[in-house]
Scaffold this active site. Structure first.
Site, short mmCIF file in Angstrom:
data_model
loop_
_atom_site.label_atom_id
_atom_site.label_comp_id
_atom_site.label_asym_id
_atom_site.label_seq_id
_atom_site.Cartn_x
_atom_site.Cartn_y
_atom_site.Cartn_z
N PRO A 186 0.90 -1.29 0.09
CA PRO A 186 -0.06 -0.27 -0.03
C PRO A 186 0.84 1.25 -0.07
CG PRO A 186 -0.60 -1.68 2.03
CD PRO A 186 0.67 -2.15 1.22
N PRO A 187 0.31 2.57 -0.48
CA PRO A 187 1.02 3.75 -0.43
C PRO A 187 1.44 3.83 0.97
CG PRO A 187 -1.18 3.86 -1.24
CD PRO A 187 -1.30 2.64 -0.74
N GLY A 188 2.80 4.69 0.92
CA GLY A 188 3.32 5.06 2.12
C GLY A 188 3.93 4.24 3.09
N HIS A 215 -26.72 10.58 20.57
CA HIS A 215 -26.15 9.94 19.60
C HIS A 215 -24.56 9.31 19.86
CE1 HIS A 215 -25.80 8.79 15.19
NE2 HIS A 215 -24.42 8.70 15.57
N GLU A 216 -23.90 10.24 20.16
CA GLU A 216 -22.45 9.66 20.59
C GLU A 216 -22.56 8.94 22.00
OE1 GLU A 216 -20.17 9.80 18.53
OE2 GLU A 216 -21.27 11.03 17.05
N HIS A 241 -23.50 5.36 20.95
CA HIS A 241 -22.43 4.60 20.62
C HIS A 241 -21.71 4.06 21.71
CE1 HIS A 241 -22.75 5.27 16.36
NE2 HIS A 241 -22.49 6.57 16.44
N THR A 264 9.26 3.52 -2.09
CA THR A 264 10.44 4.41 -2.49
C THR A 264 11.76 4.53 -1.63
OG1 THR A 264 8.71 5.75 -3.16
CG2 THR A 264 10.46 6.81 -3.49
P1 ADP Z 1 5.97 4.11 -0.83
O1 ADP Z 1 6.78 4.52 -2.12
O2 ADP Z 1 5.43 3.02 -0.44
O3 ADP Z 1 4.39 5.11 -1.31
P2 ADP Z 1 7.41 6.30 0.49
O4 ADP Z 1 8.78 5.44 0.58
O5 ADP Z 1 7.50 7.28 -0.43
O6 ADP Z 1 6.16 5.32 0.40
O7 ADP Z 1 7.23 6.60 2.17
C1 ADP Z 1 7.08 8.05 2.34
C2 ADP Z 1 7.78 8.37 3.34
O8 ADP Z 1 7.28 7.87 4.71
C3 ADP Z 1 9.11 8.03 3.51
O9 ADP Z 1 9.66 9.08 2.94
C4 ADP Z 1 9.33 8.06 5.23
O10 ADP Z 1 9.68 9.24 5.64
C5 ADP Z 1 8.31 7.27 5.69
N1 ADP Z 1 8.22 5.88 5.58
C6 ADP Z 1 7.59 5.05 5.23
N2 ADP Z 1 7.84 3.83 5.39
C7 ADP Z 1 8.75 3.86 6.44
C8 ADP Z 1 9.64 2.85 7.02
N3 ADP Z 1 9.46 1.69 6.74
N4 ADP Z 1 10.63 3.44 7.73
C9 ADP Z 1 10.93 4.61 7.93
N5 ADP Z 1 10.14 5.66 7.28
C10 ADP Z 1 9.20 5.24 6.25
ZN ZN Z 2 -22.76 7.73 14.67
#
Ligand code: ADP
Ligand code: ZN
Length: 622
Positions: A214-216, A434-435, A438, A220
Site C-alpha cells: 500500500p502507499p506510504g 447519539h454519541e 455509541h 520508494t
Molecule cells: P511508498 O513509496 O511506499 O508510497 P515512501 O517510501 O514514499 O512510500 O514513504 C514516504 C515516507 O514515509 C518516507 O519518506 C519515510 O519518511 C516514511 N516511511 C515510510 N515507510 C517507512 C519505513 N518503513 N521506515 C521509515 N520511514 C518510512
Molecule cells: Zn454515529
C-alpha cells in the site's frame, strides 16, 4: 473529461477553423478600410467625373489595383471645404488617367503592398493562436492542480524525462519495520557491489524486483536505500506520468531512461506506480490505450535487451500485483516480488523510533503507547504524525513535544481538522445522545472494543465522535465481534429514536448505517456467517477500475441474491433490537452522561467507565 494534449488538439482544430472564418468575415473588410485612409463619404463614378470637369478635384489616390480612389475635393455640396471622398472605380476606366493628366491633378497610385497580405495573414492566425495559448495555459494549470506531470509538453528528449539522484543519502537504518524486505535487498546490494561473487559461479543477477504494498509503506524509501547502500545512482520515473501523453512519448522516455542508465551502470532504476503502464493488456476497460501499451512494450523490450550482468537493477513499485500484465512477471523481468505490508505494532514502534531521532520529544512520552494507538497507520502516516506534533509544539512556543500534541495530531490524521463545538442547542443535545448511544452500547458489550473518548468537538465531516481503542489483531475477527461492532454502530441511531422519537431521527447516522450494511453484507457473502452457510459469494473489491460492485460477476443465482438480502436485513434487525434494549435499560445513566458531555465536551474512556460503574456492571472484555 480529462484535459489532455490529445483532447486539446482535438478540440482546438475545429476552433482554429471556425475562428479563421470569423476572422475572415469580420476583420478583413475593416482592414481594407484602414488601408484606404479615412474616407467616410462616398461618391459615384459619374459624379466624380462631373467634379473633375468642374475642376473641383484636387488630388486622387488610387488603391486596390485601380478599383478604389480616394479623392480630395472641394465643392458646394462639400461645404466648400477640402474633403476626402471614396469613389469606386469601374473595372476599366482608361479615359480616367488621361483626363486626370490633362487636368493636371495630383495623381498617386498605391500598389497593394505585399506586406499588407502578410499582416492580414498574421492577423488571421493571431486569433486562433491566442485561443490555443490560453487553452494551453488552462490545460497546464488544471494538470498541475490535478497533481499531473505538468510537463507533458516536454516531448521525448526534452527536459524532465526522469529524476536522477547521484547519491540518495538513504541507508538501510532509515528504513524500519520491514525486516524481511530489507534482507532480500541486502542481497541485491551485494550484487551491485561485488557482482563477481555471483558471476564467478555462473549465477545470473536478477534484473527486476517488484515491490508490492500500500502507499506510504516505504517502497520508494527502500529502493533509495539500496542505491544509497551500494553507492550507485538512482534513476526514477513514475508510471502515472505516461498516461496523459501523446502516443510514442512514453516509449521514447523509457528508451532514454535505459540509455542513460546504461551509461551510468551500476545503478538502480525505480519505476513508481508501474500498474499505470503495466496493467494487463487488452482488458478493454476504458478503451485501449495505445500510449500505455507502447510504453509497456518498450519497457519489456528494454528489460530483455540488457544482459543480466550489466549492473542495472530495475525496482518497480505497485500496490496491486494481481492486475499487472503477466509478461512483466516473466523470468528475466520482474521475477522477484517482495511485499511490504502496513506495519504491525513492532514495525510502527521501529518506524516511530527512526523518525523521533531528530525531534525533541518529552521524556514522558512513550513511543510504544503511540504505536499502540495507531493500528493501520503506514510509515508515511507515522512520519507525518510526528511532524504534525512538532508543528503543533512549535506553534505553542513549547520546546518539547508532549503526549498532548501527539494525541491531537493522531486525531487530526484519523478524522480530519478539528472544528469548534456547537453552542448549546437542540442539535447539540441530539448529537450528545447519539454519541453516548455509541459509547454505552460499546462499553456494555463484552465483545466490543473499549471506549477511548467521546467528544462533541467536530472533526472533518463528523459533528461528534466516539473513539474506541483499536485492538491490535485485526486479522482474525469472530462473528460475535463483528456483531458487537454492528450493535455499537447502531447505538447512535437507537438513542436518537428512543430519546427523541421516530419522527425526530436525523441524517447524522448515515455513515454509521453505511458501515453497518457493509459489515452485515460481508458476514453473509464473504465470511459464511449466516444461515446461508459457509459460502464465499463475493470477492473483495474484484476490479478496482470499475465502480464498486460493477465488476462483480455474480456467481450466485437470483434466488441466492434474495436470500442474501434477507440475511443482511435479519442481522441488522437483530443487532438494532439489542442496541435499543441497551439504550432503554440504561436511560438514567445515559441522561447523566449526556449532561456531563454537554458541559465538558469531551469525556475520556476511563472517566466514562467510572461513571457507568456507579450504576451498572461493565462486562470483562474478551
Ligand atoms: P511508498 O513509496 O511506499 O508510497 P515512501 O517510501 O514514499 O512510500 O514513504 C514516504 C515516507 O514515509 C518516507 O519518506 C519515510 O519518511 C516514511 N516511511 C515510510 N515507510 C517507512 C519505513 N518503513 N521506515 C521509515 N520511514 C518510512
Ligand atoms: Zn454515529
Amino acid at each position: 473529461m480529462k484535459l489532455s494534449w490529445k483532447n486539446l488538439l482535438l478540440w482546438s482544430l475545429p476552433i482554429i477553423v471556425i475562428s479563421f472564418f470569423i476572422w475572415q468575415g469580420f476583420f478583413v473588410p475593416i482592414n481594407n478600410e484602414n488601408n484606404n485612409n479615412v474616407a467616410n463619404s462616398r461618391m459615384t463614378y459619374g459624379r466624380f467625373l462631373e467634379y473633375l470637369d468642374m475642376g473641383w478635384v484636387k488630388k486622387v489616390d488610387i488603391y486596390d489595383n485601380g478599383h478604389t480612389a480616394i479623392i480630395e475635393a472641394v465643392g458646394p455640396e462639400l461645404g466648400n471645404r477640402i474633403q476626402k471622398i471614396r469613389v469606386e472605380l469601374p473595372a476599366s476606366a482608361p479615359e480616367l488617367i488621361t483626363k486626370l493628366k490633362s487636368n493636371h491633378i495630383d495623381l498617386d497610385a498605391h500598389p497593394t503592398k505585399n506586406n499588407t497580405a502578410v499582416w492580414s495573414l498574421v492577423g488571421n492566425l493571431l486569433f486562433p493562436l491566442l485561443l490555443i495559448i490560453s487553452l494551453a495555459f488552462l490545460f497546464r494549470k488544471s494538470n498541475k492542480t490535478a497533481g499531473g506531470p505538468g510537463q507533458a509538453m516536454s516531448f521525448g528528449k526534452s527536459k524532465a524525462l526522469f529524476q536522477i539522484e547521484a547519491k540518495t543519502g538513504i541507508i538501510f537504518d532509515d528504513v524500519a519495520g520491514i525486516d524481511e524486505a530489507k534482507e532480500e535487498f541486502e542481497e541485491i546490494v551485494t550484487f551491485l557491489k561485488k557482482p563477481e561473487y555471483f558471476t564467478a559461479v555462473g549465477a545470473k543477477i536478477p534484473k527486476g524486483v517488484l515491490l508490492v504494498g500500500p502507499p506510504g509503506t516505504g517502497k520508494t524509501l527502500l529502493a533509495k536505500a539500496i542505491a544509497g547502500e551500494a553507492n550507485v545512482p538512482f534513476f526514477s520515473i513514475s508510471g502515472s506520468e505516461f498516461v496523459e501523453m501523446f502516443v510514442g512519448v512514453g516509449a521514447s522516455r523509457v528508451r532514454d531512461l535505459f540509455k542513460k542508465a546504461k551509461e551510468n551502470a551500476p545503478c538502480i532504476i525505480f519505476i513508481d506506480e508501474i500498474d499505470a503502464v503495466g496493467r494487463q493488456r487488452g482488458t478493454g476497460i476504458g478503451g485501449g490505450n495505445d500510449e500505455r501499451e507502447q510504453t509497456l512494450n518498450q519497457l519489456l523490450t528494454e528489460m530483455d535487451g540488457f544482459e543480466g550482468n550489466t549492473g542495472i537493477i530495475v525496482i518497480a513499485a505497485t500496490n496491486r500485483a494481481d492486475i499487472l500484465d503477466a509478461a512483466l512477471l516473466r523470468p528475466g523481468r520482474f521475477d522477484r516480488q517482495v511485499s511490504i505490508d502496513i506495519p504491525d505494532f513492532k514495525g510502527r514502534l521501529a518506524i516511530l523510533n527512526v523518525h523521533a531521532k531528530n525531534k525533541k520529544i518529552s521524556p514522558n512520552v512513550s513511543l510504544s503507547i503511540i504505536a499502540r494507538r495507531t493500528p493501520g497507520f503506514s510509515g508515511a502516516d507515522l512520519a507525518n504524525l510526528l511532524n504534525e506534533s512538532a508543528i503543533l509544539t512549535a506553534r505553542q512556543r513549547k520546546n518539547k513535544i508532549t503526549l498532548n500534541e501527539i494525541d491531537k495530531a493522531i486525531d487530526r490524521i484519523i478524522a480530519g481538522m478539528e472544528g469548534t463545538a456547537l453552542i448549546d442547542s437542540k442539535s447539540k443535545r441530539l448529537i450528545a445522545y447519539h454519541e453516548i448511544g455509541h459509547a454505552i452500547v460499546g462499553t456494555l458489550l463484552k465483545d466490543h472494543e473499549n471506549v477511548q473518548k467521546v467528544t462533541l468537538i467536530p472533526r472533518g465531516q463528523a459533528r461528534g465522535l466516539t473513539w474506541f481503542t483499536p485492538s491490535e489483531d485485526q486479522s482474525l475477527i469472530s462473528r460475535s465481534q463483528i456483531k458487537a461492532k454492528i450493535m455499537g454502530a447502531l447505538g447512535g441511531r437507537a438513542a436518537e429514536e428512543i430519546i427523541f422519537g421516530e419522527s425526530e431521527i436525523t441524517t447524522g447516522a448515515s455513515n454509521d448505517l453505511q458501515q453497518v450494511t457493509s459489515m452485515a453484507r460481508q458476514m453473509v457473502t464473504r465470511f459464511g456467517m449466516s444461515s446461508i452457510g459457509p459460502l464465499s459469494l463475493e470477492n473483495e473489491d474484484p476490479n478496482p477500475f470499475l465502480g464498486r460492485g460493477m465488476g462483480n460477476t455474480n456467481e450466485y443465482s437470483d434466488e441466492i441474491a434474495i436470500k442474501i438480502d434477507k440475511q443482511i436485513q435479519e442481522i441488522i434487525k437483530d443487532c438494532h433490537k439489542k442496541a435499543t434494549e441497551i439504550i432503554k435499560n440504561n436511560r438514567v445513566i445515559i441522561d447523566k452522561l449526556v449532561d456531563i458531555l454537554i458541559e465538558k465536551e469531551t469525556i475520556d474512556g476511563q472517566e466514562f467507565r467510572n461513571i457507568i460503574k456507579q450504576y451498572t456492571k461493565i462486562p470483562q472484555k474478551s
